[in-house]
Design a protein around this motif. Structure first.
Motif, PDB file in Angstrom:
ATOM      1  N   VAL A 114      84.117   7.967  35.658  1.00 42.57           N
ATOM      2  CA  VAL A 114      84.896   7.145  34.730  1.00 42.57           C
ATOM      3  C   VAL A 114      85.568   8.069  33.725  1.00 42.57           C
ATOM      4  O   VAL A 114      85.069   9.158  33.432  1.00 42.57           O
ATOM      5  CB  VAL A 114      84.026   6.092  33.995  1.00 42.57           C
ATOM      6  N   TRP A 115      86.716   7.623  33.242  1.00 40.35           N
ATOM      7  CA  TRP A 115      87.409   8.337  32.170  1.00 40.35           C
ATOM      8  C   TRP A 115      87.339   7.450  30.950  1.00 40.35           C
ATOM      9  O   TRP A 115      87.850   6.338  30.927  1.00 40.35           O
ATOM     10  CB  TRP A 115      88.856   8.634  32.572  1.00 40.35           C
ATOM     11  N   PHE A 116      86.654   7.979  29.937  1.00 42.19           N
ATOM     12  CA  PHE A 116      86.406   7.237  28.705  1.00 42.19           C
ATOM     13  C   PHE A 116      87.011   8.035  27.562  1.00 42.19           C
ATOM     14  O   PHE A 116      86.595   9.169  27.300  1.00 42.19           O
ATOM     15  CB  PHE A 116      84.895   7.044  28.518  1.00 42.19           C
ATOM     16  N   HIS A 117      88.012   7.462  26.918  1.00 44.01           N
ATOM     17  CA  HIS A 117      88.739   8.144  25.844  1.00 44.01           C
ATOM     18  C   HIS A 117      89.166   9.542  26.275  1.00 44.01           C
ATOM     19  O   HIS A 117      89.037  10.514  25.521  1.00 44.01           O
ATOM     20  CB  HIS A 117      87.912   8.196  24.558  1.00 44.01           C
ATOM     21  N   GLY A 118      89.654   9.654  27.519  1.00 45.67           N
ATOM     22  CA  GLY A 118      90.169  10.925  28.026  1.00 45.67           C
ATOM     23  C   GLY A 118      89.124  11.890  28.547  1.00 45.67           C
ATOM     24  O   GLY A 118      89.464  12.969  29.020  1.00 45.67           O
ATOM     25  N   HIS A 119      87.867  11.540  28.475  1.00 43.79           N
ATOM     26  CA  HIS A 119      86.793  12.422  28.948  1.00 43.79           C
ATOM     27  C   HIS A 119      86.227  11.888  30.262  1.00 43.79           C
ATOM     28  O   HIS A 119      85.974  10.697  30.400  1.00 43.79           O
ATOM     29  CB  HIS A 119      85.663  12.516  27.915  1.00 43.79           C
ATOM     30  N   ARG A 120      85.991  12.816  31.201  1.00 47.07           N
ATOM     31  CA  ARG A 120      85.435  12.452  32.503  1.00 47.07           C
ATOM     32  C   ARG A 120      83.913  12.437  32.430  1.00 47.07           C
ATOM     33  O   ARG A 120      83.290  13.345  31.895  1.00 47.07           O
ATOM     34  CB  ARG A 120      85.865  13.470  33.556  1.00 47.07           C
ATOM     35  N   PHE A 121      83.323  11.361  32.980  1.00 47.88           N
ATOM     36  CA  PHE A 121      81.875  11.230  33.084  1.00 47.88           C
ATOM     37  C   PHE A 121      81.519  10.961  34.534  1.00 47.88           C
ATOM     38  O   PHE A 121      82.140  10.114  35.173  1.00 47.88           O
ATOM     39  CB  PHE A 121      81.356  10.070  32.224  1.00 47.88           C
ATOM     40  N   GLU A 122      80.538  11.670  35.043  1.00 52.11           N
ATOM     41  CA  GLU A 122      80.016  11.371  36.365  1.00 52.11           C
ATOM     42  C   GLU A 122      78.841  10.417  36.158  1.00 52.11           C
ATOM     43  O   GLU A 122      77.927  10.694  35.380  1.00 52.11           O
ATOM     44  CB  GLU A 122      79.562  12.627  37.083  1.00 52.11           C
TER      45      GLU A 122
END
Length: 166
Positions: free
Chosen positions: A70-78
């Motif tokens: 997911v991309w949350f506020h421009g940051h990628r999270f696995e």
């Protein structure tokens, strides 16, 4: 702001992610005007999250089986699915942007709908910094998830697959 002492006794935490071990912990809860099946369906329909989860702009299948990004506020999270008990509880862990997190949801049928509880444990340098700079930000995010879930599952909900207005 919630503290570890506010945690719900029926939330299950994976090893290393109890609220007592968190750099940030928050909880939000509400009664939504829908049965647990609908609330659970909305929470587990990951591809549709960008339509209603504040700050989340994209979801993709992950590099590992069952993982997703997911991309949350421009940051990628696995993200990795955790607990999954249909219509009762669901959780997922995530890694990215200097944090490790676990988000748990507990759904309980009540008169008039579903009592929804979400709790989040976040660990890591970014969580420590955010706790100092903006101590209420994690609580606001949890409250926004619940508010959006209430909106999507309440009267006038769109069960026909139409995109909600966010």
């Amino acid at each position: 702001m919630s503290g570890a002492s506010d945690r719900h006794p029926d939330i299950h935490w994976p090893s290393g992610f109890s609220p007592d071990q968190a750099h940030s912990f928050c909880q939000a809860q509400a009664v939504v005007d829908a049965p647990p099946e609908l609330a659970f369906s909305l929470l587990t329909d990951v591809p549709r999250w960008p339509e209603w989860v504040p700050g989340l702009t994209e979801v993709r299948a992950g590099p590992l089986a069952r993982s997703f990004e997911v991309w949350f506020h421009g940051h990628r999270f696995e993200m990795f699915p955790g607990e999954h008990v249909p219509y009762a509880r669901v959780g997922w862990s995530g890694v990215g942007a200097g944090v490790q997190l676990y988000q748990a949801w507990l759904l309980t049928a009540v008169a008039g709908g579903t009592h929804v509880v979400t709790e989040n444990v976040v660990r890591g340098p970014a969580a420590k910094s955010l706790a100092v700079l903006s101590p209420l930000s994690a609580q606001r995010l949890s409250s926004l998830w619940v508010t959006q879930l209430e909106r999507l599952s309440g009267p006038g909900r769109q069960d026909d697959g139409a995109q909600p207005e966010c």
